[in-house]
Design a protein around this motif. Structure first.
Motif, short mmCIF file in Angstrom:
data_model
loop_
_atom_site.label_atom_id
_atom_site.label_comp_id
_atom_site.label_asym_id
_atom_site.label_seq_id
_atom_site.Cartn_x
_atom_site.Cartn_y
_atom_site.Cartn_z
N ARG A 29 -10.75 -8.24 9.74
CA ARG A 29 -9.49 -8.13 9.01
C ARG A 29 -8.83 -9.48 8.81
NH1 ARG A 29 -5.44 -3.70 10.21
NH2 ARG A 29 -4.95 -4.41 8.12
N SER A 30 -9.14 -10.44 9.67
CA SER A 30 -8.53 -11.75 9.51
C SER A 30 -9.14 -12.52 8.33
CB SER A 30 -8.70 -12.58 10.79
OG SER A 30 -10.07 -12.79 11.06
N LYS A 31 -10.19 -11.96 7.72
CA LYS A 31 -10.82 -12.61 6.58
C LYS A 31 -10.84 -11.72 5.34
CE LYS A 31 -11.84 -16.59 8.33
NZ LYS A 31 -11.21 -17.82 7.80
N ALA A 32 -10.15 -10.57 5.41
CA ALA A 32 -10.16 -9.63 4.30
C ALA A 32 -8.74 -9.36 3.81
CB ALA A 32 -10.82 -8.32 4.72
N LEU A 33 -8.56 -9.43 2.51
CA LEU A 33 -7.29 -9.11 1.87
C LEU A 33 -7.58 -8.02 0.85
CD1 LEU A 33 -4.29 -9.67 1.29
CD2 LEU A 33 -4.99 -11.53 -0.21
N GLU A 34 -7.50 -6.78 1.29
CA GLU A 34 -7.91 -5.65 0.47
C GLU A 34 -6.70 -4.95 -0.14
OE1 GLU A 34 -10.42 -1.45 0.76
OE2 GLU A 34 -10.20 -2.74 2.51
N ILE A 35 -6.65 -4.93 -1.47
CA ILE A 35 -5.56 -4.24 -2.17
C ILE A 35 -5.81 -2.75 -2.11
CG2 ILE A 35 -4.46 -3.88 -4.41
CD1 ILE A 35 -5.02 -6.79 -5.08
N SER A 36 -4.88 -2.04 -1.48
CA SER A 36 -5.04 -0.59 -1.31
C SER A 36 -4.47 0.20 -2.47
CB SER A 36 -4.37 -0.14 -0.01
OG SER A 36 -3.00 -0.50 0.00
N GLY A 37 -3.61 -0.42 -3.28
CA GLY A 37 -3.02 0.27 -4.42
C GLY A 37 -2.12 -0.65 -5.21
N PHE A 38 -1.71 -0.18 -6.38
CA PHE A 38 -0.84 -0.95 -7.26
C PHE A 38 0.44 -0.15 -7.53
CE2 PHE A 38 -5.15 -2.32 -8.13
CZ PHE A 38 -5.04 -3.70 -8.13
N VAL A 39 1.58 -0.83 -7.47
CA VAL A 39 2.87 -0.18 -7.69
C VAL A 39 3.66 -0.95 -8.74
CG1 VAL A 39 2.95 0.71 -5.34
CG2 VAL A 39 4.06 -1.47 -5.87
N ASP A 40 4.60 -0.27 -9.38
CA ASP A 40 5.48 -0.95 -10.34
C ASP A 40 6.33 -1.98 -9.60
OD1 ASP A 40 4.56 0.57 -12.45
OD2 ASP A 40 6.11 2.11 -12.21
N ASN A 81 2.46 -4.88 -15.45
CA ASN A 81 3.71 -5.15 -14.73
C ASN A 81 3.70 -4.47 -13.36
OD1 ASN A 81 6.25 -6.41 -14.51
ND2 ASN A 81 7.30 -4.54 -15.11
N LYS A 82 2.57 -4.59 -12.69
CA LYS A 82 2.44 -4.01 -11.36
C LYS A 82 2.07 -5.10 -10.36
CE LYS A 82 1.03 0.65 -12.84
NZ LYS A 82 2.15 1.38 -12.22
N VAL A 83 2.20 -4.77 -9.09
CA VAL A 83 1.79 -5.67 -8.01
C VAL A 83 0.81 -4.92 -7.12
CG1 VAL A 83 3.93 -7.01 -8.02
CG2 VAL A 83 3.74 -4.99 -6.55
N GLY A 84 -0.13 -5.68 -6.56
CA GLY A 84 -1.08 -5.09 -5.64
C GLY A 84 -0.56 -5.13 -4.22
N VAL A 85 -0.62 -4.01 -3.53
CA VAL A 85 -0.13 -3.92 -2.15
C VAL A 85 -1.33 -3.99 -1.21
CG1 VAL A 85 1.12 -2.53 -0.47
CG2 VAL A 85 1.82 -2.54 -2.88
N ALA A 86 -1.23 -4.84 -0.19
CA ALA A 86 -2.35 -5.03 0.74
C ALA A 86 -1.81 -5.39 2.11
CB ALA A 86 -3.28 -6.14 0.24
N THR A 87 -2.70 -5.38 3.10
CA THR A 87 -2.39 -5.89 4.44
C THR A 87 -3.53 -6.81 4.85
OG1 THR A 87 -3.48 -4.03 5.54
CG2 THR A 87 -1.11 -3.82 5.12
N PHE A 88 -3.20 -7.82 5.66
CA PHE A 88 -4.23 -8.70 6.20
C PHE A 88 -3.69 -9.39 7.44
CE2 PHE A 88 -1.70 -11.87 4.33
CZ PHE A 88 -2.17 -13.13 4.66
N VAL A 89 -4.57 -9.98 8.21
CA VAL A 89 -4.21 -10.63 9.46
C VAL A 89 -4.28 -12.14 9.29
CG1 VAL A 89 -4.81 -10.96 11.90
CG2 VAL A 89 -4.99 -8.69 10.85
N MET A 90 -3.21 -12.84 9.67
CA MET A 90 -3.18 -14.30 9.62
C MET A 90 -2.42 -14.80 10.84
SD MET A 90 -1.75 -16.89 6.60
CE MET A 90 -0.07 -16.23 6.63
#
Length: 352
Positions: free
Chosen positions: A86-97, A134-143
């Motif tokens: 997870r510290s090397k992955a930035l996975e977009i789980s969905g897109f929101v307005d 006009n959307k943004v990608g929502v993700a989580t990652f470890v840094m």
């Protein structure tokens, strides 16, 4: 050259691209060293064992979680082991307005860049898709041993990453702040006058016109103390408006704004027009005013660029210093011309 603070793989669906993360902002806060009063001796912080009073080398320091009656010791390497992927992955789980994300959630901004130019096509594809939707990608990652909730957003022709606060980090103002008033009835006459004041003081957003005047005052204080001089104190903060005098204060503020020049008169007349003109005409008039302002600014900028083009780089740098343009020391001659033209070529008044 900026240094990447994180690198990994950005993915959306089955598409992945190696990316790097760079800080988008920097602070220009003036920093002071701590000295012992009456001397020039630096005061430094040390890692000290609070029981023995002895300094502890960094290599001997581990993390301890307080359980109340004891500590659970965690080695630094153990934190990396529980989330190596997870510290090397930035996975977009969905897109929101974009409008759905309340500004209070935004924290810090980073630039996202492809790790190499061979991934430019995939990078541009995501950037253009976000722009059009006009959307943004929502993700989580470890840094840095911390998990972040982030929004990946298109900014012009690049991608940015905004760290977001978690939902449980947002405080409820009603339960946290005891002095907030209940929503009450506002007098129509006072509300109308307040709206007129807002319209009279309306301006175009141009962040380059704002300067850190407090930093300048601190530097002025340091230079004055070195020369044995004194610095004039700033004006005291404004006094709170008495509720009884609220209407008078609003009207006096509008009169002051109207007397501020042609721009103020133009805004005041626009306020008057709103009371008699239908919304469609107001919208068309506002668009015409914005078009005229944009055309006037463009013409002024081109004229200023032509004027500045005849100056040497030394002269340009001198003007940039007087105008307080940030980052001027690393600018080329052409960049200095553009920055000065954008700032209107104005010179700061020197403090007497």
């Amino acid at each position: 050259m900026a240094h990447a603070v994180w690198s990994g793989a950005l993915s959306f669906g089955l598409v992945a691209i190696p990316v790097q993360l760079f800080s988008a902002t920097e602070t220009h806060t003036i920093r002071f060293n701590q000295l012992q009063r009456g001397t020039s001796d630096r005061v430094r912080n040390k890692r000290v064992n609070e029981r023995t009073g002895e300094e502890v080398p960094l290599a001997e320091i581990v993390k301890g979680y307080d359980m109340g009656d004891d500590y659970v010791v965690v080695e630094p390497g153990e934190l990396d082991e529980i989330a190596p992927g997870r510290s090397k992955a930035l996975e977009i789980s969905g897109f929101v307005d974009l409008e759905q994300v309340d500004p209070i959630f935004f924290d810090k901004t980073y630039y996202l860049a492809p790790k190499s130019k061979e991934y430019a096509k995939v990078y541009a594809l995501l950037q253009e898709a976000l722009t059009r939707s006009n959307k943004v990608g929502v993700a989580t990652f470890v840094m840095r041993n911390r998990e972040y909730l982030v929004a990946v957003k298109a900014e012009g022709d690049i991608l940015t990453l905004h760290t977001l606060h978690w939902a449980d980090e947002i405080r409820d103002p009603r339960s946290e702040i005891g002095t907030l008033p209940e929503r009450g009835k506002v007098a129509d006459r006072e509300l109308q006058t307040a709206v007129q004041l807002v319209e009279a003081l309306s301006i175009d957003w141009d962040p380059a016109t704002y300067q850190d005047t407090y930093k300048d005052k601190v530097l002025e204080l340091v230079q004055a103390k070195r020369a044995g001089a004194t610095v004039e104190k700033s004006e005291p903060p404004p006094r709170s408006t008495n509720v009884i005098d609220l209407m008078g204060a609003l009207q006096a503020s509008i009169d002051k704004a109207k007397a501020g020049g042609k721009a103020g008169k133009g805004r005041a007349s626009a306020v008057a027009e709103r009371e008699v003109r239908p919304p469609t005409e107001l919208k068309a008039a506002a668009e015409k005013r914005r078009s005229r302002q944009a055309a006037r600014k463009t013409a002024q900028k081109r004229s200023k660029e032509a004027e500045l083009a005849g100056l040497s780089k030394t002269e340009l740098y001198q003007r940039a210093s007087e105008a307080g343009i940030p980052g001027r020391s690393g600018m080329s001659r052409e960049e200095l011309v553009q920055a000065l033209a954008a700032a209107g070529g104005r010179r700061k008044k020197r403090a007497s």
